[in-house]
Scaffold this active site. Structure first.
Site, short mmCIF file in Angstrom:
data_model
loop_
_atom_site.label_atom_id
_atom_site.label_comp_id
_atom_site.label_asym_id
_atom_site.label_seq_id
_atom_site.Cartn_x
_atom_site.Cartn_y
_atom_site.Cartn_z
N CYS A 2 56.42 -74.31 -15.80
CA CYS A 2 57.49 -75.21 -16.45
C CYS A 2 57.95 -76.12 -15.38
CB CYS A 2 58.18 -74.33 -17.22
SG CYS A 2 57.76 -73.92 -18.71
N CYS A 38 60.00 -70.82 -15.29
CA CYS A 38 58.65 -70.27 -14.62
C CYS A 38 58.04 -71.46 -13.86
CB CYS A 38 57.64 -69.58 -15.61
SG CYS A 38 56.73 -70.76 -16.46
N ASP A 86 49.37 -45.85 -20.60
CA ASP A 86 48.92 -45.02 -21.83
C ASP A 86 47.83 -44.00 -21.71
OD1 ASP A 86 48.80 -44.41 -24.46
OD2 ASP A 86 48.07 -46.43 -25.28
N ASP A 136 55.60 -53.40 -25.36
CA ASP A 136 54.53 -53.70 -24.49
C ASP A 136 53.74 -54.47 -25.62
OD1 ASP A 136 53.38 -51.23 -25.80
OD2 ASP A 136 51.68 -52.51 -25.21
N HIS A 156 53.60 -68.58 -18.07
CA HIS A 156 54.82 -68.79 -18.82
C HIS A 156 55.04 -67.91 -19.83
CE1 HIS A 156 57.43 -71.07 -21.41
NE2 HIS A 156 56.62 -70.91 -22.37
N CYS A 208 63.02 -72.85 -19.58
CA CYS A 208 61.91 -71.91 -18.62
C CYS A 208 62.03 -72.04 -17.40
CB CYS A 208 60.71 -71.82 -19.37
SG CYS A 208 59.68 -70.59 -18.53
ZN LIG Z 1 57.68 -71.50 -18.50
#
Ligand SMILES: [Zn+2]
Length: 378
Positions: free
Chosen positions: A315, A312, A91, A272, A341, A310
């Protein structure tokens, strides 16, 4: 052709596409994690890759002030400085100069401002802002613009639209000159930024003026700055269609999951927002069922993952009870895991949206998401 729309939704303006940069393809709609200070707060580049990030954001104003252009140039550019070799969008820092600097004043040729870090005085022109982003080696860069506060008088917005238009023209010219000097810069992509506050007439006017300058992509700036949600949707619904259908559209700084799906349906491709990381650091996580405030007592013995769906690391490995414990003990790991996460959730939300558009089921996908997702904190 740097951007190609590959699929269009039949009912709405939603589309799937591919933006080609010299450092790889960006599949849209896309969520771009924010790494203002050349770091997506608390996460490593490896973790960003695991979360599925294809592009990240950084900020010219912040990096120009600290560590400075010479340090980043000396490191071989922003990618090698921060250890991230996929695309970076920088930016311009216009928003930060006008909102964060201790002092700022528009002069004839550019903007004078005082650093919010050490009070030092600086003067930047639109040309200089383009050159700095080239020195950083950014893949997508933004011209210096002026973003007005909400609410602002029509006359104030009108003046800022005119200033942004002049600066956009000068930025484009500076970019062309750089490309003429050094062919490598041809691969960088300069977006135009549509401002105009919440005034319909000025939004349309700003879009029309920028189209004359023929940018490779267009950003919609100045939304999500405190205006009511309905007003944001209304302004978006008249700004997005005013931009060329064959070019990428980027909605700056938005937003919450339901806002993202609404904007996708209006034909926006890139997003974003600091929401995933900022909320993560403070113990709020986003899940397919809505937001969880992890400090709440009800999670004290909750051994379920943050979100069953999820993939990730947080998780796969930890429970809500463990994360709640980390936050209540003020342990840094809590903010890191929640940020990881949340970013995974936002990136995957747009990846799933993209798949739904490709498979001609965007409408059903959006309805199902909205049905499960509870805006109120659960
Ligand atoms: Zn997660």
């Amino acid at each position: 052709m740097i951007f190609q729309v590959t699929h269009r939704d039949a009912r709405t303006s939603a589309r799937a596409g591919v933006l080609k940069t010299s450092r790889g393809e960006i599949h849209t709609p896309v969520f771009m994690p924010v790494g203002t200070q050349a770091t997506v707060k608390a996460l490593t580049s490896r973790e960003l890759l695991e979360a599925g990030a294809e592009v990240i954001l950084s900020n010219t104003y912040h990096l120009y002030l600290r560590p400075g252009v010479k340090v980043i140039e000396g490191a071989g550019g922003l990618h090698s400085f921060m250890g991230w070799d996929k695309p970076i969008l920088t930016d311009s820092g216009g928003f930060q100069i006008f909102s964060l600097a201790a002092f700022s004043k528009v002069r004839k040729d550019g903007v004078e401002f005082q650093s919010h870090i050490d009070g030092s005085r600086h003067f930047l022109t639109p040309e200089e802002v383009v050159r700095i982003q080239c020195s950083f080696g950014s893949d997508i860069f933004m011209p210096l613009d002026e973003c007005v506060k909400y609410p602002s008088e029509e006359s104030v917005v009108e003046k800022s639209v005119e200033l942004t238009r002049q600066w956009a023209g000068r930025s484009k010219e500076a970019w062309r000159a750089l490309v003429r000097e050094d062919g490598r810069f041809e691969k960088n992509i300069l977006f135009g930024i549509v401002q105009g506050g919440t005034i319909a007439r000025l939004r349309k006017e700003a879009a029309r003026q920028l189209l004359d300058l023929d940018f490779p992509g267009y950003a919609i700036g100045g939304l999500s700055v405190g205006e009511p949600n309905e007003l944001m949707a209304e302004i978006l619904s008249l700004t997005a269609p005013a931009l060329p259908a064959e070019k990428p559209r980027y909605l700056m700084g938005v937003g919450m999951p339901l806002d993202l799906l609404e904007a996708v349906s209006q034909g926006v491709d890139m997003f974003d927002c600091v929401v995933p990381t900022r909320n993560g650091r403070h113990g709020t996580v986003f899940t397919s069922g809505g937001r969880l405030l992890l400090r709440e007592a009800k999670y004290v013995s909750d051994l379920r993952p943050l979100d069953e769906k999820c993939p990730c690391y947080a998780c796969r490995t930890h429970s809500r009870a463990y994360l709640r414990h980390l936050f209540n003990s003020e342990e840094h790991l809590g903010g890191r895991l929640a940020s990881l996460h949340n970013l995974t959730f936002f990136i995957q939300l747009l990846q799933s949206t993209r798949r739904a558009i490709e498979e001609k089921r965007f409408h059903e996908f959006r309805l199902a998401f909205e049905r499960n997702y509870n805006e109120e904190d659960s």
